[in-house]
Motif scaffolding. Sequence first.
Motif, PDB file in Angstrom:
ATOM      1  N   SER A  26       0.905  -1.312  -0.061  1.00 21.90           N
ATOM      2  CA  SER A  26      -0.042   0.001   0.046  1.00 21.90           C
ATOM      3  C   SER A  26       0.881   1.194   0.080  1.00 21.90           C
ATOM      4  O   SER A  26       0.561   2.263  -0.779  1.00 21.90           O
ATOM      5  N   ILE A  27       1.864   1.340   0.873  1.00 28.65           N
ATOM      6  CA  ILE A  27       2.687   2.361   1.008  1.00 28.65           C
ATOM      7  C   ILE A  27       3.337   2.590  -0.730  1.00 28.65           C
ATOM      8  O   ILE A  27       3.499   3.836  -1.291  1.00 28.65           O
ATOM      9  N   LYS A  32       3.804   5.592  -5.596  1.00 33.17           N
ATOM     10  CA  LYS A  32       3.728   5.324  -7.049  1.00 33.17           C
ATOM     11  C   LYS A  32       2.759   6.196  -7.565  1.00 33.17           C
ATOM     12  O   LYS A  32       2.975   7.061  -8.605  1.00 33.17           O
ATOM     13  N   ALA A  33       1.648   6.163  -7.248  1.00 30.16           N
ATOM     14  CA  ALA A  33       0.635   7.233  -7.492  1.00 30.16           C
ATOM     15  C   ALA A  33       0.828   8.594  -7.524  1.00 30.16           C
ATOM     16  O   ALA A  33       0.756   9.642  -8.326  1.00 30.16           O
ATOM     17  N   LEU A  34       1.714   8.936  -6.383  1.00 31.37           N
ATOM     18  CA  LEU A  34       2.136  10.296  -6.390  1.00 31.37           C
ATOM     19  C   LEU A  34       3.295  10.710  -7.464  1.00 31.37           C
ATOM     20  O   LEU A  34       3.089  11.836  -7.787  1.00 31.37           O
ATOM     21  N   PHE A  35       4.200   9.866  -7.508  1.00 32.81           N
ATOM     22  CA  PHE A  35       5.407  10.230  -8.271  1.00 32.81           C
ATOM     23  C   PHE A  35       5.096   9.712  -9.745  1.00 32.81           C
ATOM     24  O   PHE A  35       5.639  10.456 -10.867  1.00 32.81           O
ATOM     25  N   ASN A 113       3.711  18.197 -10.795  1.00 32.10           N
ATOM     26  CA  ASN A 113       5.133  18.486 -10.354  1.00 32.10           C
ATOM     27  C   ASN A 113       5.617  18.623  -8.809  1.00 32.10           C
ATOM     28  O   ASN A 113       6.637  18.639  -8.803  1.00 32.10           O
ATOM     29  N   VAL A 114       4.470  18.991  -8.236  1.00 29.97           N
ATOM     30  CA  VAL A 114       4.949  19.257  -6.760  1.00 29.97           C
ATOM     31  C   VAL A 114       5.585  18.072  -6.031  1.00 29.97           C
ATOM     32  O   VAL A 114       6.389  18.184  -5.042  1.00 29.97           O
ATOM     33  N   ALA A 115       5.168  16.709  -6.438  1.00 29.47           N
ATOM     34  CA  ALA A 115       5.784  15.602  -5.835  1.00 29.47           C
ATOM     35  C   ALA A 115       7.313  15.538  -5.948  1.00 29.47           C
ATOM     36  O   ALA A 115       8.321  15.471  -5.137  1.00 29.47           O
ATOM     37  N   TYR A 116       7.892  16.119  -7.135  1.00 31.50           N
ATOM     38  CA  TYR A 116       9.276  16.056  -7.486  1.00 31.50           C
ATOM     39  C   TYR A 116      10.031  17.341  -6.814  1.00 31.50           C
ATOM     40  O   TYR A 116      11.033  17.342  -6.600  1.00 31.50           O
ATOM     41  N   ASN A 117       9.298  18.279  -6.264  1.00 31.04           N
ATOM     42  CA  ASN A 117       9.778  19.305  -5.349  1.00 31.04           C
ATOM     43  C   ASN A 117       9.974  18.994  -3.999  1.00 31.04           C
ATOM     44  O   ASN A 117      10.375  19.750  -3.113  1.00 31.04           O
ATOM     45  N   VAL A 118       9.396  17.841  -3.715  1.00 32.37           N
ATOM     46  CA  VAL A 118       9.359  17.391  -2.189  1.00 32.37           C
ATOM     47  C   VAL A 118      10.014  16.125  -2.214  1.00 32.37           C
ATOM     48  O   VAL A 118       9.678  14.902  -2.350  1.00 32.37           O
ATOM     49  N   ILE A 121      10.136  12.456   0.013  1.00 29.58           N
ATOM     50  CA  ILE A 121       8.997  11.559   0.391  1.00 29.58           C
ATOM     51  C   ILE A 121       9.465  10.306   0.063  1.00 29.58           C
ATOM     52  O   ILE A 121       9.037   9.097   0.710  1.00 29.58           O
ATOM     53  N   ILE A 122      10.125   9.923  -0.919  1.00 27.43           N
ATOM     54  CA  ILE A 122      10.474   8.417  -1.239  1.00 27.43           C
ATOM     55  C   ILE A 122      11.544   7.852  -0.255  1.00 27.43           C
ATOM     56  O   ILE A 122      11.305   6.744  -0.096  1.00 27.43           O
TER      57      ILE A 122
END
Length: 181
Positions: A26-27, A32-35, A113-118, A121-122
């Motif tokens: 699930s994690i 994966k859904a985010l990035f 693209n916000v995920a790539y700026n954080v 998270i990964i």
Amino acid sequence: MRNRFDEQLEQLNVGLIKMGALCEESIACAVKALFDEKTSEMITKVNDNEEETDHMEHDIEALCMKLLLHQQPVVARDLRLVSSALKIVTDLERIGDHAQDIAELVLRITDANVAYNVGHIIEMAAKAKAMMKQAIQAYIHRDTKLAAQVAASDDEVDELFNQVKNEISVLLREGKESVDD
């Protein structure tokens, strides 16, 4: 009587391992859904896993109660094992809930693209998955040293979480991302 207790304890261990694997998946799907892909497939998988995790929590709790009531643990060690399993199953269920919350938030992010700026998270997700797996291994193998390592790594995940919160705050202040209410 003791053999039956050991058999049920093994069932308990298998249940915890399966539940942990579901939470780990699930994690991974939420991240994966985010990035990678904001697909309903990933989010559906997280939701399905959460439903199954809830069922497993009830089954494992029932098995723990059966062990406590019917098998009457004969030594304090047995009681500690069953008590620990009850705590672990509750924490695993919460992990599943949090993965589902992340998946739902992915749907609300308007800037892909916000995920790539954080960037943390990964790393945070990877450390959290490793901690979960190690915690279950520590329980199954009664490895107190590994359990201590897991507890120590909790501070690392907390620090990464704080970094992620700060990164998101900066993005929001700079107006680079909007999140629906």
